[in-house]
Enzyme design. Structure first.
Site, PDB file in Angstrom:
ATOM      1  N   TYR A 185      25.579 -27.811   9.478  1.00  0.00           N
ATOM      2  CA  TYR A 185      26.894 -28.036   8.864  1.00  0.00           C
ATOM      3  C   TYR A 185      27.667 -29.131   9.606  1.00  0.00           C
ATOM      4  O   TYR A 185      28.882 -29.083   9.721  1.00  0.00           O
ATOM      5  CB  TYR A 185      27.697 -26.722   8.804  1.00  0.00           C
ATOM      6  CG  TYR A 185      26.933 -25.614   8.112  1.00  0.00           C
ATOM      7  CD1 TYR A 185      26.688 -25.683   6.752  1.00  0.00           C
ATOM      8  CD2 TYR A 185      26.427 -24.517   8.816  1.00  0.00           C
ATOM      9  CE1 TYR A 185      25.957 -24.673   6.098  1.00  0.00           C
ATOM     10  CE2 TYR A 185      25.697 -23.513   8.181  1.00  0.00           C
ATOM     11  CZ  TYR A 185      25.461 -23.604   6.825  1.00  0.00           C
ATOM     12  OH  TYR A 185      24.743 -22.624   6.192  1.00  0.00           O
ATOM     13  N   CYS A 233      43.700 -40.277  10.897  1.00  0.00           N
ATOM     14  CA  CYS A 233      45.147 -40.069  10.855  1.00  0.00           C
ATOM     15  C   CYS A 233      45.529 -38.696  10.308  1.00  0.00           C
ATOM     16  O   CYS A 233      46.016 -38.566   9.185  1.00  0.00           O
ATOM     17  CB  CYS A 233      45.795 -41.176  10.040  1.00  0.00           C
ATOM     18  SG  CYS A 233      45.643 -42.737  10.879  1.00  0.00           S
ATOM     19  N   GLU A 234      45.271 -37.681  11.077  1.00  0.00           N
ATOM     20  CA  GLU A 234      45.612 -36.293  10.747  1.00  0.00           C
ATOM     21  C   GLU A 234      45.819 -35.578  12.070  1.00  0.00           C
ATOM     22  O   GLU A 234      44.998 -35.731  12.985  1.00  0.00           O
ATOM     23  CB  GLU A 234      44.441 -35.572  10.061  1.00  0.00           C
ATOM     24  CG  GLU A 234      43.974 -36.137   8.764  1.00  0.00           C
ATOM     25  CD  GLU A 234      44.636 -35.478   7.562  1.00  0.00           C
ATOM     26  OE1 GLU A 234      45.346 -34.462   7.735  1.00  0.00           O
ATOM     27  OE2 GLU A 234      44.436 -36.004   6.464  1.00  0.00           O
ATOM     28  N   TYR A 275      37.484 -24.571  10.416  1.00  0.00           N
ATOM     29  CA  TYR A 275      37.379 -23.150  10.785  1.00  0.00           C
ATOM     30  C   TYR A 275      37.925 -22.855  12.178  1.00  0.00           C
ATOM     31  O   TYR A 275      37.670 -21.765  12.695  1.00  0.00           O
ATOM     32  CB  TYR A 275      35.910 -22.695  10.790  1.00  0.00           C
ATOM     33  CG  TYR A 275      35.068 -23.177   9.646  1.00  0.00           C
ATOM     34  CD1 TYR A 275      35.335 -22.778   8.347  1.00  0.00           C
ATOM     35  CD2 TYR A 275      33.974 -24.014   9.865  1.00  0.00           C
ATOM     36  CE1 TYR A 275      34.547 -23.200   7.296  1.00  0.00           C
ATOM     37  CE2 TYR A 275      33.171 -24.435   8.823  1.00  0.00           C
ATOM     38  CZ  TYR A 275      33.464 -24.034   7.540  1.00  0.00           C
ATOM     39  OH  TYR A 275      32.674 -24.449   6.515  1.00  0.00           O
ATOM     40  N   GLY A 326      22.179 -16.069   7.461  1.00  0.00           N
ATOM     41  CA  GLY A 326      23.367 -15.584   8.151  1.00  0.00           C
ATOM     42  C   GLY A 326      23.276 -15.386   9.637  1.00  0.00           C
ATOM     43  O   GLY A 326      24.301 -15.208  10.305  1.00  0.00           O
ATOM     44  N   GLU A 372      16.625 -16.610   3.903  1.00  0.00           N
ATOM     45  CA  GLU A 372      17.327 -17.861   3.550  1.00  0.00           C
ATOM     46  C   GLU A 372      18.139 -18.400   4.715  1.00  0.00           C
ATOM     47  O   GLU A 372      19.339 -18.639   4.579  1.00  0.00           O
ATOM     48  CB  GLU A 372      18.354 -17.591   2.429  1.00  0.00           C
ATOM     49  CG  GLU A 372      17.843 -17.378   1.065  1.00  0.00           C
ATOM     50  CD  GLU A 372      18.989 -16.993   0.110  1.00  0.00           C
ATOM     51  OE1 GLU A 372      20.184 -17.254   0.412  1.00  0.00           O
ATOM     52  OE2 GLU A 372      18.675 -16.422  -0.938  1.00  0.00           O
ATOM     53  N   PRO A 373      17.569 -18.600   5.871  1.00  0.00           N
ATOM     54  CA  PRO A 373      18.375 -19.040   7.011  1.00  0.00           C
ATOM     55  C   PRO A 373      18.709 -20.531   6.977  1.00  0.00           C
ATOM     56  O   PRO A 373      17.890 -21.346   6.534  1.00  0.00           O
ATOM     57  CB  PRO A 373      17.460 -18.746   8.197  1.00  0.00           C
ATOM     58  CG  PRO A 373      16.078 -18.896   7.639  1.00  0.00           C
ATOM     59  CD  PRO A 373      16.142 -18.466   6.208  1.00  0.00           C
ATOM     60  N   ARG A 381      21.739 -22.078   9.461  1.00  0.00           N
ATOM     61  CA  ARG A 381      22.237 -22.393  10.797  1.00  0.00           C
ATOM     62  C   ARG A 381      21.231 -22.088  11.909  1.00  0.00           C
ATOM     63  O   ARG A 381      21.062 -22.898  12.819  1.00  0.00           O
ATOM     64  CB  ARG A 381      23.520 -21.585  11.041  1.00  0.00           C
ATOM     65  CG  ARG A 381      24.279 -21.983  12.295  1.00  0.00           C
ATOM     66  CD  ARG A 381      25.380 -20.975  12.625  1.00  0.00           C
ATOM     67  NE  ARG A 381      26.149 -20.566  11.485  1.00  0.00           N
ATOM     68  CZ  ARG A 381      27.291 -21.113  11.098  1.00  0.00           C
ATOM     69  NH1 ARG A 381      27.818 -22.100  11.784  1.00  0.00           N
ATOM     70  NH2 ARG A 381      27.921 -20.663  10.039  1.00  0.00           N
ATOM     71  N   ARG A 396      33.795 -28.841  11.349  1.00  0.00           N
ATOM     72  CA  ARG A 396      33.908 -27.417  11.667  1.00  0.00           C
ATOM     73  C   ARG A 396      35.159 -27.050  12.474  1.00  0.00           C
ATOM     74  O   ARG A 396      35.820 -26.074  12.141  1.00  0.00           O
ATOM     75  CB  ARG A 396      32.645 -26.896  12.377  1.00  0.00           C
ATOM     76  CG  ARG A 396      31.351 -27.128  11.576  1.00  0.00           C
ATOM     77  CD  ARG A 396      30.169 -26.327  12.089  1.00  0.00           C
ATOM     78  NE  ARG A 396      30.357 -24.918  11.841  1.00  0.00           N
ATOM     79  CZ  ARG A 396      30.644 -24.019  12.746  1.00  0.00           C
ATOM     80  NH1 ARG A 396      30.741 -24.369  14.008  1.00  0.00           N
ATOM     81  NH2 ARG A 396      30.837 -22.763  12.417  1.00  0.00           N
TER      82      ARG A 396
END
Ligand code: LLP
Length: 424
Positions: free
Chosen positions: A380, A352-353, A326, A239, A283-284, A286, A322
């Site tokens: 990610y 195309c978005e 987000y 985290g 548990e890293p 990022r 990302r």
């Protein structure tokens, strides 16, 4: 110190000028720095030298075999969330005995595979999952080591999509149900109840919520010990955030956070357990790979408009999800900055978005053909990329000093439909 810097006016990864990589492998391409990867991993591993601690890299952040291999050779374990990830660890030469298996929906086949390979522990997220693991273990005559993922209900103060430890989250067992769930687990004949874990969210710049969660786990371990359930490890989750160049507070340094965890754990063990140690797992994801990578891309067209100016680049939301998912703010730098006046652009891809943008309202002096680098894109990034619009996933390159290596070649369009068949 960052391994990505301007040298003689050109952005480099370690000793390699990024245009040399674009010339050889084209764009878009993810470029990673081995030195940065090692620096980050050692930030976690060094304070734990000589004690019972394990860094299980959350490989969902970036699961390229070359990255896994480097980390495995540094002694890393791995946090996985699928059978596929376990097979990747093994293919990269990682030790299944250092693997923890997280996730809310483990299938029978995945549990069987994990038991067969002898993983360190299942991080269990529900009572039905406990029963499933117990049944599979009984059937294939193995014992399953389990830990419960407990939700400490601590607010991580991060984006709601990446907060995972709140009451309303699909993850983990509620703190108030944890005791009963541990009792249920210890009554199952084919399980060994060995640990506890939590993961409250991602991209946390401050470690206060992480330490608050740790305190709640400690409280629970004491209560369990009072009932005769003695745990062998404490997994504090991942985290820790990274600097995305947003100008927010700097994230806490990895080594400072890790040392604070050990200090708390040691004080608690000294007070309550006569100093008897407990294994500590991290548990890293990022914070190990985020700032090791950039997404190298090219400007295709400039498209001035009445309300917005668009800079059309060759990378898109399928290559880096990302921003679209987000509203993440990712820093974009020109590889060879030009002198002259800047224009405010939205950086958009060819998909195309309308949601296909990588950066908004950026002041840039650019021309078609220029190279741009999206910074801190190593976590990610590639792992969340897709083949939307039949776009092949991009190449990945690892820089090591003044050399660079292709660690995944670009997918060809033919490969994207090779598994399909026509029915007439
Ligand atoms: N452990 C568990 C159980 C997790 O669910 C996660 C991430 C990690 C460890 C690693 O967390 P980290 O150290 O990377 O924060 N795709 C999102 C992030 C999703 C995180 C999901 N879980 C993003 O791009 O921001």
């Amino acid at each position: 110190m960052s391994q990505f810097s301007y040298q003689d006016g050109v952005l480099h990864a370690e000793g390699v000028a990024l245009p040399a990589i674009a010339e050889q492998f084209g764009t878009p391409t993810y470029v990673y720095s081995k030195a940065q990867l090692l620096q980050n991993f050692r930030g976690y591993a060094a304070p734990g030298k000589g004690r019972d601690a394990l860094v299980c890299y959350a490989m969902k952040a970036n699961s390229n075999l070359a990255i896994l291999d480097i980390l495995a050779r540094e002694g890393a374990g791995f946090d996985i969330v699928s059978g596929g990830e376990l097979l990747r660890v093994i293919a990269a030469g990682g030790d299944p005995g250092k693997v923890i298996f997280s996730g809310v929906g483990k299938t029978v086949a995945e549990i069987e595979l994990a038991l067969d390979k002898g993983i360190l522990c299942f991080n269990v997220e529900s009572i039905p999952e406990l029963h499933r693991i117990n049944e599979v273990a009984g059937r294939i005559k193995k014992r399953a080591p389990v830990s419960l993922r407990v939700n400490p209900n601590v607010d991580p103060k991060t984006h709601p999509y990446i907060a995972t430890g709140l009451k309303a989250s699909k993850f983990g067992v509620a703190f108030s149900d944890a005791l009963d769930t541990y009792r249920a687990a210890s009554a199952l004949p084919h399980l060994d109840v060995v640990g506890i874990d939590c993961h409250i969210g991602s991209q946390l710049l401050d470690d206060a919520p992480l330490l608050e969660a740790l305190d709640k786990l400690i409280e629970l371990i004491d209560t369990l010990a009072g009932e005769g359930i003695h745990l062998h490890h404490l997994d504090v989750g991942g985290g820790l955030g990274i600097d995305y160049g947003t100008g927010d507070n700097a994230p806490v340094a990895i080594g400072d956070y890790v040392s604070r965890v050990f200090a708390r754990v040691d004080a608690w063990r000294a007070e309550k357990y006569e100093g008897k140690p407990i294994k500590v797992i991290f548990e890293p994801g990022r914070s190990i790979v985020g700032n090791t990578g950039v997404l190298l891309m090219s400007v295709e067209f400039l498209k001035p408009g009445e309300e917005k100016n668009f800079c059309v680049i060759d990378a898109a939301m399928n290559d880096m999800a990302r921003p679209a998912l987000y509203q993440a703010w990712m820093d974009v730098k020109p590889v060879t900055p030009r002198a002259g006046s800047t224009v405010t652009y939205d950086l958009v891809g060819p998909v195309c978005e309308s949601g296909d943008w990588l950066a908004r309202d950026r002041e840039l002096a650019v021309e078609p053909g220029d190279l741009l680098a999206m910074m801190a894109a190593g976590a990610y990034g590639f792992t969340m990329s897709s083949n939307y619009n039949t776009r092949g996933r991009v190449a990945e390159v690892l820089v090591d000093g003044d050399r660079f290596h292709l660690i995944r070649r670009r997918e060809t369009p033919e490969e994207l439909f090779a598994l399909e068949s026509i029915v007439r």
